[in-house]
Scaffold this motif. Structure first.
Motif, PDB file in Angstrom:
ATOM      1  N   LEU A   5       1.079  -1.326  -0.282  1.00 14.88           N
ATOM      2  CA  LEU A   5       0.001  -0.021  -0.017  1.00 14.88           C
ATOM      3  C   LEU A   5       0.444   0.838  -0.370  1.00 14.88           C
ATOM      4  O   LEU A   5       0.680   2.589  -0.431  1.00 14.88           O
ATOM      5  N   LEU A   6       1.788   1.509   0.429  1.00 16.59           N
ATOM      6  CA  LEU A   6       2.961   2.615   0.754  1.00 16.59           C
ATOM      7  C   LEU A   6       3.800   2.485  -0.150  1.00 16.59           C
ATOM      8  O   LEU A   6       4.009   3.435  -0.845  1.00 16.59           O
ATOM      9  N   ALA A   7       3.573   1.672  -1.464  1.00 15.64           N
ATOM     10  CA  ALA A   7       4.488   1.305  -2.261  1.00 15.64           C
ATOM     11  C   ALA A   7       3.096   2.259  -3.489  1.00 15.64           C
ATOM     12  O   ALA A   7       3.747   2.661  -4.747  1.00 15.64           O
ATOM     13  N   LEU A   8       2.313   1.675  -3.412  1.00 15.66           N
ATOM     14  CA  LEU A   8       1.444   2.276  -4.961  1.00 15.66           C
ATOM     15  C   LEU A   8       1.030   3.494  -4.372  1.00 15.66           C
ATOM     16  O   LEU A   8       0.399   3.903  -5.406  1.00 15.66           O
ATOM     17  N   ALA A   9       0.667   3.974  -2.918  1.00 19.14           N
ATOM     18  CA  ALA A   9       0.241   5.380  -2.826  1.00 19.14           C
ATOM     19  C   ALA A   9       0.455   6.477  -3.595  1.00 19.14           C
ATOM     20  O   ALA A   9      -0.319   6.924  -4.140  1.00 19.14           O
ATOM     21  N   LEU A  55       4.743  17.559  -7.469  1.00 19.61           N
ATOM     22  CA  LEU A  55       5.121  17.650  -6.328  1.00 19.61           C
ATOM     23  C   LEU A  55       4.671  17.219  -5.168  1.00 19.61           C
ATOM     24  O   LEU A  55       4.881  16.649  -4.066  1.00 19.61           O
ATOM     25  N   ALA A  56       3.257  15.586  -5.090  1.00 14.98           N
ATOM     26  CA  ALA A  56       3.212  15.165  -4.588  1.00 14.98           C
ATOM     27  C   ALA A  56       4.304  13.690  -4.847  1.00 14.98           C
ATOM     28  O   ALA A  56       4.081  13.628  -3.775  1.00 14.98           O
ATOM     29  N   GLY A  57       4.473  13.563  -5.128  1.00 17.12           N
ATOM     30  CA  GLY A  57       5.727  12.852  -5.229  1.00 17.12           C
ATOM     31  C   GLY A  57       7.382  13.547  -4.472  1.00 17.12           C
ATOM     32  O   GLY A  57       7.396  12.333  -3.495  1.00 17.12           O
ATOM     33  N   VAL A  58       7.267  14.790  -4.580  1.00 18.65           N
ATOM     34  CA  VAL A  58       7.980  14.700  -4.301  1.00 18.65           C
ATOM     35  C   VAL A  58       7.786  14.831  -2.761  1.00 18.65           C
ATOM     36  O   VAL A  58       8.652  14.446  -1.923  1.00 18.65           O
ATOM     37  N   ILE A  59       6.912  15.298  -2.483  1.00 19.42           N
ATOM     38  CA  ILE A  59       6.239  15.184  -0.322  1.00 19.42           C
ATOM     39  C   ILE A  59       6.681  13.796  -0.206  1.00 19.42           C
ATOM     40  O   ILE A  59       6.907  13.331   1.153  1.00 19.42           O
ATOM     41  N   PHE A  60       5.739  13.023  -0.926  1.00 23.11           N
ATOM     42  CA  PHE A  60       6.383  11.257  -0.533  1.00 23.11           C
ATOM     43  C   PHE A  60       7.665  10.892  -0.170  1.00 23.11           C
ATOM     44  O   PHE A  60       7.509  10.120   0.506  1.00 23.11           O
ATOM     45  N   LEU A  61       8.348  11.317  -1.063  1.00 21.14           N
ATOM     46  CA  LEU A  61       9.521  11.279  -1.202  1.00 21.14           C
ATOM     47  C   LEU A  61      10.473  11.821   0.272  1.00 21.14           C
ATOM     48  O   LEU A  61      10.923  10.274   0.870  1.00 21.14           O
ATOM     49  N   PHE A  62      10.062  12.432   0.590  1.00 16.59           N
ATOM     50  CA  PHE A  62      10.667  13.292   1.885  1.00 16.59           C
ATOM     51  C   PHE A  62      10.197  12.649   2.754  1.00 16.59           C
ATOM     52  O   PHE A  62      10.837  12.822   4.294  1.00 16.59           O
ATOM     53  N   ALA A  63       8.774  12.639   2.866  1.00 17.95           N
ATOM     54  CA  ALA A  63       7.979  11.447   4.114  1.00 17.95           C
ATOM     55  C   ALA A  63       8.183  10.335   4.325  1.00 17.95           C
ATOM     56  O   ALA A  63       8.505   9.702   4.994  1.00 17.95           O
ATOM     57  N   ALA A  64       8.668   9.254   3.498  1.00 18.70           N
ATOM     58  CA  ALA A  64       9.075   8.630   2.822  1.00 18.70           C
ATOM     59  C   ALA A  64      11.107   8.371   3.784  1.00 18.70           C
ATOM     60  O   ALA A  64      11.795   7.007   4.925  1.00 18.70           O
ATOM     61  N   ALA A  65      11.500   9.444   3.707  1.00 15.62           N
ATOM     62  CA  ALA A  65      13.134   9.342   3.918  1.00 15.62           C
ATOM     63  C   ALA A  65      13.195   9.818   5.887  1.00 15.62           C
ATOM     64  O   ALA A  65      14.086   9.966   7.086  1.00 15.62           O
ATOM     65  N   ALA A  66      12.036  10.085   6.355  1.00 16.62           N
ATOM     66  CA  ALA A  66      11.883  10.832   7.668  1.00 16.62           C
ATOM     67  C   ALA A  66      11.514   9.812   8.478  1.00 16.62           C
ATOM     68  O   ALA A  66      10.968   8.527   8.685  1.00 16.62           O
TER      69      ALA A  66
END
Length: 66
Positions: A5-9, A55-66
């Protein structure tokens, strides 16, 4: 299940944004008062779905790094 789910969201949200905002250029261009402004806003409206998806992809990227 959660990892899938986290990979497809992000992909689902990016696809929904790019398809959901398709055709918004005429709405954005309607705010213009002159022909030059209408052309500029129409071109910005063409890029808006892709910018929102990125922008949504970048937000997910930074959220996953935290």
């Amino acid at each position: 299940m959660t990892r899938v789910l986290l990979a497809l969201a992000p992909a689902a949200l990016m696809l929904a944004l790019s398809l959901g905002l398709t055709g918004i250029e005429s709405w954005v261009a309607s705010f213009a008062t002159s022909e030059g402004a209408r052309l500029m806003l129409g071109r910005a409206g063409l890029a808006l779905p892709y910018a929102a998806a990125g922008l949504a992809g970048v937000i997910f990227l930074f959220a996953a790094a935290a």
